[in-house]
Design an enzyme around this catalytic site. Sequence first.
Site, mmCIF file in Angstrom:
data_model
loop_
_atom_site.group_PDB
_atom_site.id
_atom_site.type_symbol
_atom_site.label_atom_id
_atom_site.label_comp_id
_atom_site.label_asym_id
_atom_site.label_seq_id
_atom_site.Cartn_x
_atom_site.Cartn_y
_atom_site.Cartn_z
ATOM 1 N N ARG A 361 30.198 42.354 32.729
ATOM 2 C CA ARG A 361 31.338 42.488 31.809
ATOM 3 C C ARG A 361 31.066 41.933 30.413
ATOM 4 O O ARG A 361 31.434 42.576 29.426
ATOM 5 C CB ARG A 361 32.599 41.879 32.415
ATOM 6 C CG ARG A 361 33.085 42.635 33.667
ATOM 7 C CD ARG A 361 34.453 42.173 34.133
ATOM 8 N NE ARG A 361 35.486 42.499 33.183
ATOM 9 C CZ ARG A 361 36.062 41.639 32.358
ATOM 10 N NH1 ARG A 361 35.726 40.367 32.391
ATOM 11 N NH2 ARG A 361 36.984 42.039 31.513
ATOM 12 N N CYS A 392 15.862 40.607 31.303
ATOM 13 C CA CYS A 392 15.064 40.914 30.113
ATOM 14 C C CYS A 392 15.875 41.726 29.121
ATOM 15 O O CYS A 392 15.644 42.925 28.932
ATOM 16 C CB CYS A 392 13.810 41.665 30.520
ATOM 17 S SG CYS A 392 12.793 40.661 31.565
ATOM 18 N N TYR A 421 35.542 43.354 39.174
ATOM 19 C CA TYR A 421 34.584 44.059 38.312
ATOM 20 C C TYR A 421 33.328 43.227 38.024
ATOM 21 O O TYR A 421 32.737 43.343 36.953
ATOM 22 C CB TYR A 421 35.263 44.513 37.003
ATOM 23 C CG TYR A 421 36.496 45.351 37.253
ATOM 24 C CD1 TYR A 421 36.382 46.606 37.858
ATOM 25 C CD2 TYR A 421 37.773 44.897 36.932
ATOM 26 C CE1 TYR A 421 37.506 47.366 38.131
ATOM 27 C CE2 TYR A 421 38.903 45.662 37.198
ATOM 28 C CZ TYR A 421 38.754 46.898 37.790
ATOM 29 O OH TYR A 421 39.871 47.646 38.059
HETATM 30 C C1 LIG Z 1 41.014 51.004 37.519
HETATM 31 C C2 LIG Z 1 42.228 51.644 38.055
HETATM 32 C C3 LIG Z 1 43.255 50.865 38.574
HETATM 33 C C4 LIG Z 1 43.242 49.366 38.548
HETATM 34 O O1 LIG Z 1 43.246 48.838 37.278
HETATM 35 P P1 LIG Z 1 43.367 47.261 37.073
HETATM 36 O O2 LIG Z 1 43.337 47.093 35.608
HETATM 37 O O3 LIG Z 1 42.200 46.648 37.742
HETATM 38 O O4 LIG Z 1 44.659 46.836 37.675
HETATM 39 C C5 LIG Z 1 44.330 51.524 39.124
HETATM 40 N N1 LIG Z 1 44.393 52.870 39.168
HETATM 41 C C6 LIG Z 1 43.426 53.646 38.689
HETATM 42 C C7 LIG Z 1 43.545 55.111 38.780
HETATM 43 C C8 LIG Z 1 42.312 53.071 38.109
HETATM 44 O O5 LIG Z 1 41.347 53.851 37.611
#
Ligand SMILES: *Cc1c(COP(=O)(O)O)cnc(C)c1O
Length: 471
Positions: A361, A392, A421
């Site tokens: 991230r 690296c 994530y």
């Molecule tokens: C990534 C995603 C979520 C979750 O998002 P958060 O920000 O982690 O709560 C929910 N629905 C869909 C379709 C997503 O792509």
Amino acid sequence: MVTSASPATDSVAPVAGEAAAAFEQGLDHLSPNRNLAPLTARLDALGRLEVGGVALGELAQTYGTPLYVIDEETLRATCRAYRLALAGHYPGDALALYASKANSSLAITALVASEGLGLDAVSAGELLTALQGGMPAERIVFHGNNKSAEELQLAIDRGVTVVLDNWNDIELLSTLASGRAKPVRLLVRFTPGIECHTHEYIRTGHLDSKFGFDPDQLESVLRHLAGCPWALVDGLHAHIGSQIFELEPHRDLAAVMAEALLLARSLGHPCGDLNVGGGLGIRYVGSDDPPSIQEWVRVVAGAVAEACSQRQLVLPRLLCEPGRSLVATAGLTLYTVGSRKQIPGLRTYLSVDGGMSDNPRPITYQSLYTAVLANRPLAEGTDLVTVAGKHCESGDVLLHDVRLPATAPGDVLAVFATGAYNAAMGSNYNRIPRPAAVLVHDGVAEVVQRREQPEDLLRYDVLPHRLLPVS
Ligand SMILES: *Cc1c(COP(=O)(O)O)cnc(C)c1O
């Protein structure tokens, strides 16, 4: 407590006093997503940081580093916060679905399922993990902007609801599902045309997005589906993005979705479900101030109920799909401090034994994190350092310009709020094996993902016979 300051703003990193306050805030079970540390973060008798009743320094010794630590109590608390808030603020049925892309594993699935939540999956891998982790198929929705025929086949064979994203989904399903006795239960995803302030890579609600049908197409899609015997359109879906602190875009979304619901029902689709997606942000550094889960749900549920009643719509079941706000603060990562490079007058790099492969991230989104030394969490931050990974890549930096106490090689660094994530977006860059993950609860640690070994990384390599070294 040290906080990663953005290099651009050069803000001053807060020190020890705030750490004590943060741990105390950690006791506030009512708003778990607003804390940096897991709810069970405590100092033990020796002044070391423990989580789930287990000293983090000891976990590092027993299981090695880098190590993902997941606090069961925090995860259960966030699940309950969603469930209770939905029950308290929405006048109809409601269900929170865990967006499993945030951190997909059998153990997390089992915990989330046991708390009564559903789940969203976006690949065969996430779907199999969910099913094997004990998530009932009727509580799973299957997403994706480019689902394969094999993935769709798996979803419909297992009785999972499919979120239609595009015409390709419709064409594939019409082939795969037309001979079936029961129609496929579907939600239709569209882009609601809502902007919100988050990193552009994780924005999905604005019109220029690869996800979902364009709102202008929605009517023709719904008309087409009305003539498809294999299709049961039981709801609509939209998701506006991730790590969002504002409530207004979610409120706007409710009105857009209620209008779409009116259209879909007028075309004869039952549309029992309205899925408003996820997106609630969490606190990574002290200055982040996201709404609590309760506030988010209150606003979303209230807005959906109001938008539906204004249009005299029978209340749909309200679905939402939190990922980050369910798992991020339950997780932390332990690293061992290694080499130090001091560039006089410029910067001191402190290197740890992980980096962008276990947490991509910072290099991907310039994300900030907060860290403490596991065995001296309240010691004064006397050194200004940049915590670098071992990859690296010059950009492989986990925390820029943070204050830490003086460290020596072997010290264990705990980085908070890595439950979402991190493992999920991890890689084997530089052929570095993936860390283990342990679940902590009531003084007990259990391995829920084994540490990968360097040999494991050769599993799928094939050396053609003609290239074998001649001996
Ligand atoms: C990534 C995603 C979520 C979750 O998002 P958060 O920000 O982690 O709560 C929910 N629905 C869909 C379709 C997503 O792509």
